[in-house]
Design an enzyme around this catalytic site. Structure first.
Site, mmCIF file in Angstrom:
data_model
loop_
_atom_site.group_PDB
_atom_site.id
_atom_site.type_symbol
_atom_site.label_atom_id
_atom_site.label_comp_id
_atom_site.label_asym_id
_atom_site.label_seq_id
_atom_site.Cartn_x
_atom_site.Cartn_y
_atom_site.Cartn_z
ATOM 1 N N CYS A 1 -6.205 8.840 3.590
ATOM 2 C CA CYS A 1 -7.033 7.755 4.158
ATOM 3 C C CYS A 1 -7.149 7.851 5.678
ATOM 4 O O CYS A 1 -8.027 7.228 6.272
ATOM 5 C CB CYS A 1 -6.461 6.404 3.760
ATOM 6 N N HIS B 1 -9.522 1.028 8.250
ATOM 7 C CA HIS B 1 -9.601 1.634 6.915
ATOM 8 C C HIS B 1 -9.726 0.527 5.869
ATOM 9 O O HIS B 1 -9.047 -0.499 5.949
ATOM 10 C CB HIS B 1 -8.340 2.466 6.665
ATOM 11 N N ASN C 1 -12.289 1.434 -1.683
ATOM 12 C CA ASN C 1 -11.585 2.383 -0.813
ATOM 13 C C ASN C 1 -12.098 3.796 -1.098
ATOM 14 O O ASN C 1 -11.783 4.373 -2.135
ATOM 15 C CB ASN C 1 -10.082 2.273 -1.090
HETATM 16 O O1 UT7 Z 1 -5.652 3.506 1.059
HETATM 17 C C1 UT7 Z 1 -4.420 4.109 0.872
HETATM 18 C C2 UT7 Z 1 -3.320 3.165 1.156
HETATM 19 N N1 UT7 Z 1 -3.246 2.193 0.109
HETATM 20 C C3 UT7 Z 1 -3.132 0.921 0.415
HETATM 21 O O2 UT7 Z 1 -3.148 0.550 1.559
HETATM 22 C C4 UT7 Z 1 -2.960 -0.011 -0.753
HETATM 23 C C5 UT7 Z 1 -1.819 -0.938 -0.484
HETATM 24 N N2 UT7 Z 1 -1.513 -1.793 -1.639
HETATM 25 C C6 UT7 Z 1 -2.332 -2.780 -2.058
HETATM 26 O O3 UT7 Z 1 -3.431 -2.933 -1.555
HETATM 27 C C7 UT7 Z 1 -1.805 -3.716 -3.094
HETATM 28 O O4 UT7 Z 1 -0.466 -3.460 -3.304
HETATM 29 C C8 UT7 Z 1 -2.580 -3.635 -4.458
HETATM 30 C C9 UT7 Z 1 -3.984 -4.199 -4.327
HETATM 31 C C10 UT7 Z 1 -2.619 -2.206 -4.932
HETATM 32 C C11 UT7 Z 1 -1.851 -4.487 -5.500
HETATM 33 O O5 UT7 Z 1 -1.712 -5.815 -5.035
HETATM 34 P P1 UT7 Z 1 -0.285 -6.553 -5.008
HETATM 35 O O6 UT7 Z 1 -0.528 -7.917 -4.541
HETATM 36 O O7 UT7 Z 1 0.652 -5.698 -4.186
HETATM 37 O O8 UT7 Z 1 0.112 -6.550 -6.524
HETATM 38 P P2 UT7 Z 1 1.424 -5.948 -7.220
HETATM 39 O O9 UT7 Z 1 1.301 -4.461 -7.337
HETATM 40 O O10 UT7 Z 1 2.637 -6.516 -6.559
HETATM 41 O O11 UT7 Z 1 1.289 -6.584 -8.657
HETATM 42 C C12 UT7 Z 1 1.325 -8.020 -8.855
HETATM 43 C C13 UT7 Z 1 1.030 -8.309 -10.329
HETATM 44 C C14 UT7 Z 1 1.830 -7.443 -11.285
HETATM 45 O O12 UT7 Z 1 2.135 -8.237 -12.412
HETATM 46 P P3 UT7 Z 1 3.593 -8.886 -12.572
HETATM 47 O O13 UT7 Z 1 4.568 -7.750 -12.595
HETATM 48 O O14 UT7 Z 1 3.777 -9.783 -11.370
HETATM 49 O O15 UT7 Z 1 3.500 -9.646 -13.868
HETATM 50 C C15 UT7 Z 1 0.860 -6.370 -11.699
HETATM 51 O O16 UT7 Z 1 1.138 -5.833 -12.971
HETATM 52 O O17 UT7 Z 1 -0.352 -8.022 -10.606
HETATM 53 C C16 UT7 Z 1 -0.433 -7.128 -11.713
HETATM 54 N N3 UT7 Z 1 -1.604 -6.283 -11.556
HETATM 55 C C17 UT7 Z 1 -2.845 -6.635 -11.954
HETATM 56 N N4 UT7 Z 1 -3.309 -7.740 -12.553
HETATM 57 C C18 UT7 Z 1 -4.628 -7.779 -12.808
HETATM 58 C C19 UT7 Z 1 -1.666 -5.065 -10.958
HETATM 59 N N5 UT7 Z 1 -2.938 -4.610 -10.964
HETATM 60 C C20 UT7 Z 1 -3.670 -5.570 -11.586
HETATM 61 C C21 UT7 Z 1 -5.047 -5.682 -11.883
HETATM 62 N N6 UT7 Z 1 -5.489 -6.808 -12.494
HETATM 63 N N7 UT7 Z 1 -5.942 -4.721 -11.579
#
Ligand code: UT7
Length: 331
Positions: A116, A256, A286
């Site tokens: 990225c 980004h 992204n």
């Molecule tokens: O560009 C390269 C660098 N990358 C980044 O900068 C990305 C950085 N990370 C992020 O943007 C975020 O971490 C994400 C958008 C990828 C995820 O958001 P989050 O708020 O960190 O969610 P999480 O991974 O902590 O997951 C929270 C919950 C989980 O469920 P439980 O365990 O709390 O029951 C996940 O299973 O959300 C669930 N979940 C989803 N639910 C609905 C994960 N993906 C999804 C989804 N739809 N697509």
């Protein structure tokens, strides 16, 4: 004699026609529009369809538009750098394919992989060739066909990424505009949190690697998020401090486009209001190396000569950085 700087003197871009909406993703994985929008800010992303079309297809389109807009003769182009992690093939370089197709017959060309942060790293590299007085016309392309390495059964990654490419032209100037300063960083310890394990020399393609889904992006989202928020904000604040810039001096933040919450945190740390933050995450998601040049593509008409722009990125590697640009022209 005035110092030679490298100025961005034109922008081109390309996004594929096919729009993958949050609604369509709801039919593919267990997710919903509300979750995606509130956690990331993304509403839709573009996907490159068509047999045999890779990142070069989008890079060529972006570069061709750049050449048409700037009216340069492709034979005058000295160097083409393509930042990508989704090259058409491991070799030859995608930049070679682009350069030949756009008629840059006198240029040399190569790819650069910094995920990225790829466009930032590519820009800084191109700038040095210009500032050294070695070259007069350098094209820097950032683009990725992320759909080629995304598992559309994995809801943690497939909602985030899209396809697209942008291109800029760098030329020398002795005016007080152009690329003013850059801070670039990397840390290979990030490999465990954001990677694509197979397809390289460590795990070449095999039936086993395909069955184990190792040719897809893996991301431990919450860990990457924490590193991204901290480092992107930190490096952006650092480049401002060391150049005595305050939020009031900055016309635009070009961050980004990985997650709207990371962008908001960076802007907050820099003391920059929302109306000065370039954003197109809602329509492209992204696009990895594509996000920063695509921001310029979308915002070019609003930019004025002398505008201070801070580019900032964080991504796989980990890699991150910030670049301060004084915009060089009015559209
Ligand atoms: O560009 C390269 C660098 N990358 C980044 O900068 C990305 C950085 N990370 C992020 O943007 C975020 O971490 C994400 C958008 C990828 C995820 O958001 P989050 O708020 O960190 O969610 P999480 O991974 O902590 O997951 C929270 C919950 C989980 O469920 P439980 O365990 O709390 O029951 C996940 O299973 O959300 C669930 N979940 C989803 N639910 C609905 C994960 N993906 C999804 C989804 N739809 N697509």
């Amino acid at each position: 004699m005035n110092k030679i700087r490298a100025a961005i003197t034109g922008v081109g871009g390309y996004v594929p026609d096919y729009i993958l909406t949050n609604k369509e993703l709801e039919t593919m994985v267990d997710t919903n529009d509300e979750w995606i929008t509130s956690r990331t800010g993304i509403k839709e992303r573009r996907i490159l369809k068509g047999e045999g079309l890779g990142t070069s297809y989008m890079g060529i389109k972006a570069a061709q538009e750049l050449i048409a807009k700037t009216k340069i003769d492709p034979k005058e182009i000295d160097l083409v750098i393509c930042a990508t992690i989704t090259p058409d093939m491991p070799f030859p370089a995608t930049a070679n394919l682009i350069a030949t197709e756009i008629g840059a017959v006198n240029a040399f060309s190569y790819d650069l992989g910094a995920a990225c942060s790829g466009f930032l790293f590519g820009l800084a590299t191109g700038v040095n060739f210009i500032q050294a007085g070695t070259y007069k016309k350098v094209i820097v392309i950032g683009g990725d066909k992320m759909s080629s390495i995304i598992n559309y059964k994995d809801r943690t990654t497939c909602i985030i990424f899209g396809d697209g490419a942008g291109a800029v032209l760098l030329e020398p100037t002795t005016e007080d505009v152009g690329v003013m300063d850059s801070i670039l960083r990397s840390d290979g310890a990030g490999v465990n949190y954001l990677n694509m394990q197979a397809g390289g020399s460590r795990i070449p393609a095999s039936h086993e690697s395909v069955d184990a889904n190792l040719h897809y992006v893996f991301q431990e989202g919450s860990t990457v998020y924490k590193f991204a928020v901290t480092n992107m904000a930190e490096v952006s604040a650092q480049i401002m401090e060391r150049n005595n810039l305050t939020g009031a001096d900055i016309a635009w933040l070009a961050p980004h486009q990985a997650n709207k919450r990371i962008i908001d945190a960076t802007a907050g740390r820099m003391g920059i209001s929302d109306d000065k933050v370039m954003m197109n995450i809602e329509k492209y998601g992204n696009t990895t190396a594509g996000t920063l040049p695509l921001l310029l593509w979308d915002y070019e008409k609003k930019l004025k000569k002398g505008d201070n722009i801070i580019f900032a990125a964080f991504g796989g590697g980990f890699t991150w950085g910030a670049i301060w640009v004084k915009w060089a022209y009015n559209s």
